[in-house]
Design a protein around this motif. Structure first.
Motif, PDB file in Angstrom:
ATOM      1  N   UNK A 239      35.278   9.022  33.192  1.00  0.00           N
ATOM      2  CA  UNK A 239      36.591   8.866  32.548  1.00  0.00           C
ATOM      3  C   UNK A 239      37.347   7.663  33.103  1.00  0.00           C
ATOM      4  N   UNK A 240      37.254   7.462  34.426  1.00  0.00           N
ATOM      5  CA  UNK A 240      37.965   6.364  35.072  1.00  0.00           C
ATOM      6  C   UNK A 240      37.507   5.013  34.520  1.00  0.00           C
ATOM      7  N   UNK A 241      36.209   4.799  34.478  1.00  0.00           N
ATOM      8  CA  UNK A 241      35.700   3.500  34.049  1.00  0.00           C
ATOM      9  C   UNK A 241      35.827   3.306  32.546  1.00  0.00           C
ATOM     10  N   UNK A 242      35.763   4.399  31.786  1.00  0.00           N
ATOM     11  CA  UNK A 242      35.969   4.262  30.348  1.00  0.00           C
ATOM     12  C   UNK A 242      37.416   3.858  30.056  1.00  0.00           C
ATOM     13  N   UNK A 243      38.359   4.486  30.764  1.00  0.00           N
ATOM     14  CA  UNK A 243      39.773   4.106  30.614  1.00  0.00           C
ATOM     15  C   UNK A 243      39.993   2.672  31.078  1.00  0.00           C
ATOM     16  N   UNK A 244      39.304   2.270  32.146  1.00  0.00           N
ATOM     17  CA  UNK A 244      39.415   0.897  32.647  1.00  0.00           C
ATOM     18  C   UNK A 244      38.961  -0.104  31.588  1.00  0.00           C
ATOM     19  N   UNK A 245      37.926   0.244  30.830  1.00  0.00           N
ATOM     20  CA  UNK A 245      37.445  -0.647  29.771  1.00  0.00           C
ATOM     21  C   UNK A 245      38.481  -0.795  28.664  1.00  0.00           C
ATOM     22  N   UNK A 246      39.149   0.299  28.324  1.00  0.00           N
ATOM     23  CA  UNK A 246      40.208   0.235  27.310  1.00  0.00           C
ATOM     24  C   UNK A 246      41.368  -0.616  27.820  1.00  0.00           C
ATOM     25  N   UNK A 247      41.680  -0.495  29.101  1.00  0.00           N
ATOM     26  CA  UNK A 247      42.710  -1.344  29.724  1.00  0.00           C
ATOM     27  C   UNK A 247      42.312  -2.813  29.600  1.00  0.00           C
ATOM     28  N   UNK A 248      41.023  -3.102  29.794  1.00  0.00           N
ATOM     29  CA  UNK A 248      40.541  -4.470  29.634  1.00  0.00           C
ATOM     30  C   UNK A 248      40.762  -4.989  28.225  1.00  0.00           C
ATOM     31  N   UNK A 249      40.521  -4.125  27.222  1.00  0.00           N
ATOM     32  CA  UNK A 249      40.774  -4.519  25.838  1.00  0.00           C
ATOM     33  C   UNK A 249      42.239  -4.802  25.587  1.00  0.00           C
TER      34      UNK A 249
END
Length: 270
Positions: A239-249
């Motif tokens: 969940x942490x890294x998936x949310x981090x990817x959305x933050x990157x977008x």
């Protein structure tokens, strides 16, 4: 209302100053965050090779060879795609690979039937779409050899689709609970989602959502506080890294703006 408008304008000025000072760094940070979940999952495929293979075999009954092929495709595809994105080499091909990985995992892990994870995967796809739009040369035509028709520029619609998909992540955080903090989160989050979707005050809204999601991510998905032998650690890490990817977008939206199909762009013509 005039005071609120003046406050928003001042906030936008602050954001513009921040962007001017970080314009050479922010896109790199955005891309690094965006590939975070692919990088983490690719490494997971390597470190948990046997577990991932056995899980696919037991879930689908596909046999040892197909289960091994699934793990290998995810390992090479995700790590290879990350390297290509970070090195800015063949980015469209890298995005195609990452799109394929998202689609493959959506089916393989039965995410189609879990609305929460489906929305998150769609948000992740939105981030990759923004990455593809960012790499696309401005003014490319819809058809080879023909001039661009302005509003018909495919890049603009890729940016529109990407930012709409991105904000689906926040829908998974909304809860119908009679809790003051949750109600504030729902109201603020819904407002930010709508602003980003229509492209109004987009950079400011996206930056606020970046800060909001980062704080929530650090608080709710603190996987480093969970002992390594507990299964919850892997779930929180995912969940942490998936949310981090959305933050990157979202950082890509902050860095490059909403594109031509947005209220911000149309305001310039008024």
């Amino acid at each position: 209302m005039p005071q609120q408008s003046e406050l928003m304008d001042k906030a936008e000025d602050v954001v513009d100053q921040i962007l001017r000072k970080s314009k050479h760094v922010l896109p790199h940070v955005a891309r690094f965050c965006l590939i975070g979940t692919f990088l983490e999952d690719g490494i997971r495929m390597w470190s948990q090779w046997s577990e991932q293979r056995d899980y696919m075999n037991s879930t689908w009954g596909c046999g040892w060879y197909l289960a091994t092929l699934f793990v290998l495709v995810n390992l090479i595809g995700q790590l290879g795609g990350c390297v290509m994105v970070l090195s800015r080499q063949k980015v469209p091909i890298a995005c195609g690979i990452l799109f394929s990985i998202i689609a493959l995992q959506t089916v393989a892990y039965s995410i189609l039937w879990d609305i929460k994870f489906l929305l998150r995967n769609l948000a992740l796809a939105g981030g990759v779409l923004l990455l593809l739009a960012e790499d696309r040369a401005e003014g490319k035509s819809l058809f080879a050899g023909l001039p661009s028709l302005g509003e018909n520029n495919p890049k603009q619609y890729m940016q529109l689709s990407g930012r709409i998909l991105l904000v689906l992540m926040f829908l998974t955080l909304l809860r119908l609970e009679l809790d003051f903090f949750q109600m504030i989160q729902n109201l603020v989050g819904t407002a930010l989602i709508l602003l980003i979707a229509v492209g109004f005050k987009t950079k400011l809204s996206a930056l606020v959502l970046v800060v909001w999601l980062t704080l929530l991510n650090l608080y709710f998905n603190a996987w480093w506080n969970v002992p390594s032998y507990k299964p919850m650690r892997d779930f929180l890490k995912y969940d942490f890294f998936q949310t981090l990817s959305v933050i990157g977008g979202l950082l890509l939206v902050v860095a490059y703006g909403p594109g031509g199909v947005s209220m911000d762009e149309h305001k310039k013509k008024w």
